[in-house]
Design an enzyme around this catalytic site. Structure first.
Site, PDB file in Angstrom:
ATOM      1  CG  ASP A 132       3.485   1.344   1.799  1.00 41.55           C
ATOM      2  OD1 ASP A 132       2.537   0.644   2.188  1.00 41.55           O
ATOM      3  OD2 ASP A 132       4.019   1.198   0.670  1.00 41.55           O
ATOM      4  CG  ASN A 140      -6.384  -3.117   1.713  1.00 40.95           C
ATOM      5  OD1 ASN A 140      -7.456  -2.516   1.697  1.00 40.95           O
ATOM      6  ND2 ASN A 140      -5.272  -2.583   1.255  1.00 40.95           N
ATOM      7  CD  GLN A 162      -4.251  -9.390   3.468  1.00 37.93           C
ATOM      8  OE1 GLN A 162      -5.412  -9.800   3.541  1.00 37.93           O
ATOM      9  NE2 GLN A 162      -3.334  -9.665   4.369  1.00 37.93           N
ATOM     10  CB  VAL A 214       1.969  -7.916   2.275  1.00 41.11           C
ATOM     11  CG1 VAL A 214       2.923  -8.633   3.231  1.00 41.11           C
ATOM     12  CG2 VAL A 214       2.752  -7.171   1.195  1.00 41.11           C
ATOM     13  CG  HIS A 243      -0.383  -4.743   6.140  1.00 43.28           C
ATOM     14  ND1 HIS A 243      -0.509  -6.016   5.655  1.00 43.28           N
ATOM     15  CD2 HIS A 243      -0.804  -3.921   5.148  1.00 43.28           C
ATOM     16  CE1 HIS A 243      -0.964  -5.979   4.416  1.00 43.28           C
ATOM     17  NE2 HIS A 243      -1.161  -4.708   4.086  1.00 43.28           N
ATOM     18  CB  ILE A 244      -3.010  -0.892  10.649  1.00 42.01           C
ATOM     19  CG1 ILE A 244      -3.570  -2.057  11.461  1.00 42.01           C
ATOM     20  CG2 ILE A 244      -4.032   0.252  10.568  1.00 42.01           C
ATOM     21  CD1 ILE A 244      -3.946  -1.681  12.891  1.00 42.01           C
ATOM     22  CG  HIS A 245      -2.265   0.507   4.423  1.00 39.13           C
ATOM     23  ND1 HIS A 245      -1.309   0.614   3.440  1.00 39.13           N
ATOM     24  CD2 HIS A 245      -2.799  -0.727   4.274  1.00 39.13           C
ATOM     25  CE1 HIS A 245      -1.263  -0.495   2.731  1.00 39.13           C
ATOM     26  NE2 HIS A 245      -2.166  -1.338   3.215  1.00 39.13           N
TER      27      HIS A 245
HETATM   28  P1  AMP Z   1      -1.722  -4.271   1.069  1.00 39.61           P
HETATM   29  O1  AMP Z   1      -1.941  -4.007  -0.390  1.00 39.61           O
HETATM   30  O2  AMP Z   1      -2.804  -3.750   1.959  1.00 39.61           O
HETATM   31  O3  AMP Z   1      -1.407  -5.736   1.334  1.00 39.61           O
HETATM   32  O4  AMP Z   1      -0.448  -3.432   1.471  1.00 39.61           O
HETATM   33  C1  AMP Z   1       0.845  -3.901   1.369  1.00 39.61           C
HETATM   34  C2  AMP Z   1       1.726  -2.690   1.433  1.00 39.61           C
HETATM   35  O5  AMP Z   1       3.042  -3.104   1.718  1.00 39.61           O
HETATM   36  C3  AMP Z   1       1.784  -1.889   0.127  1.00 39.61           C
HETATM   37  O6  AMP Z   1       1.338  -0.562   0.358  1.00 39.61           O
HETATM   38  C4  AMP Z   1       3.257  -1.948  -0.261  1.00 39.61           C
HETATM   39  O7  AMP Z   1       3.721  -0.767  -0.851  1.00 39.61           O
HETATM   40  C5  AMP Z   1       3.919  -2.226   1.083  1.00 39.61           C
HETATM   41  N1  AMP Z   1       5.212  -2.870   1.011  1.00 39.61           N
HETATM   42  C6  AMP Z   1       5.541  -3.965   0.286  1.00 39.61           C
HETATM   43  N2  AMP Z   1       6.827  -4.282   0.482  1.00 39.61           N
HETATM   44  C7  AMP Z   1       7.325  -3.373   1.357  1.00 39.61           C
HETATM   45  C8  AMP Z   1       8.598  -3.158   1.952  1.00 39.61           C
HETATM   46  N3  AMP Z   1       9.642  -3.947   1.675  1.00 39.61           N
HETATM   47  N4  AMP Z   1       8.752  -2.125   2.808  1.00 39.61           N
HETATM   48  C9  AMP Z   1       7.710  -1.317   3.073  1.00 39.61           C
HETATM   49  N5  AMP Z   1       6.473  -1.465   2.555  1.00 39.61           N
HETATM   50  C10 AMP Z   1       6.286  -2.478   1.697  1.00 39.61           C
END
Ligand code: AMP
Length: 113
Positions: free
Chosen positions: A31, A86, A93, A95, A99-101
């Site tokens: 991340d 999320n 959320q 993005v 995706h799984i954190h």
């Molecule tokens: P969410 O808030 O669950 O949608 O998580 C999206 C995640 O994507 C966040 O933790 C961001 O820091 C991460 N993120 C956004 N852009 C990038 C990128 N270019 N490379 C890696 N992680 C990213």
């Protein structure tokens, strides 16, 4: 037309990432804004917006994402980590590509905010 997400650009190789794993179905990468000493994401190559949009035939893919993320954790000798998905804006959320954190490396609080 839906906007291309940042994760689609990573899948397409248009923007770089710190890649940890790639196979036919998914990519895992660190991340960019880590919330813990270890924080990586596992995403499907299939453009699924969120868990809300998953259909029954995605079940094996969802299992694969969790398995891959766990294998990465084990390769880092982790025995404690948190997985977060999320779903929707109110959940956090940002993005809109599933995706799984995976977070580890510090004591994590519960419940999350
Ligand atoms: P969410 O808030 O669950 O949608 O998580 C999206 C995640 O994507 C966040 O933790 C961001 O820091 C991460 N993120 C956004 N852009 C990038 C990128 N270019 N490379 C890696 N992680 C990213």
């Amino acid at each position: 037309m839906t906007e291309t997400t940042i994760f689609q650009k990573i899948i397409d190789g248009q923007i770089p990432c710190e890649k940890l794993h790639e196979d036919d179905l998914c990519i895992a990468f660190n991340d960019i804004s880590a919330q813990a000493p270890i924080h990586y994401l596992v995403i499907p190559k299939k453009p699924i917006v969120s868990l809300c949009e998953c259909v029954e035939k995605d079940a094996a893919l969802l299992g694969h994402l969790l398995f891959v993320g766990s294998q990465i954790a084990k390769s880092k000798n982790l025995t404690n980590w948190r997985t977060v998905i999320n779903t929707g804006e109110e959940s956090g959320q940002t993005v809109f590509h599933l995706h799984i954190h995976f977070l580890s490396g510090r004591k994590l609080q519960w419940p999350p905010g």
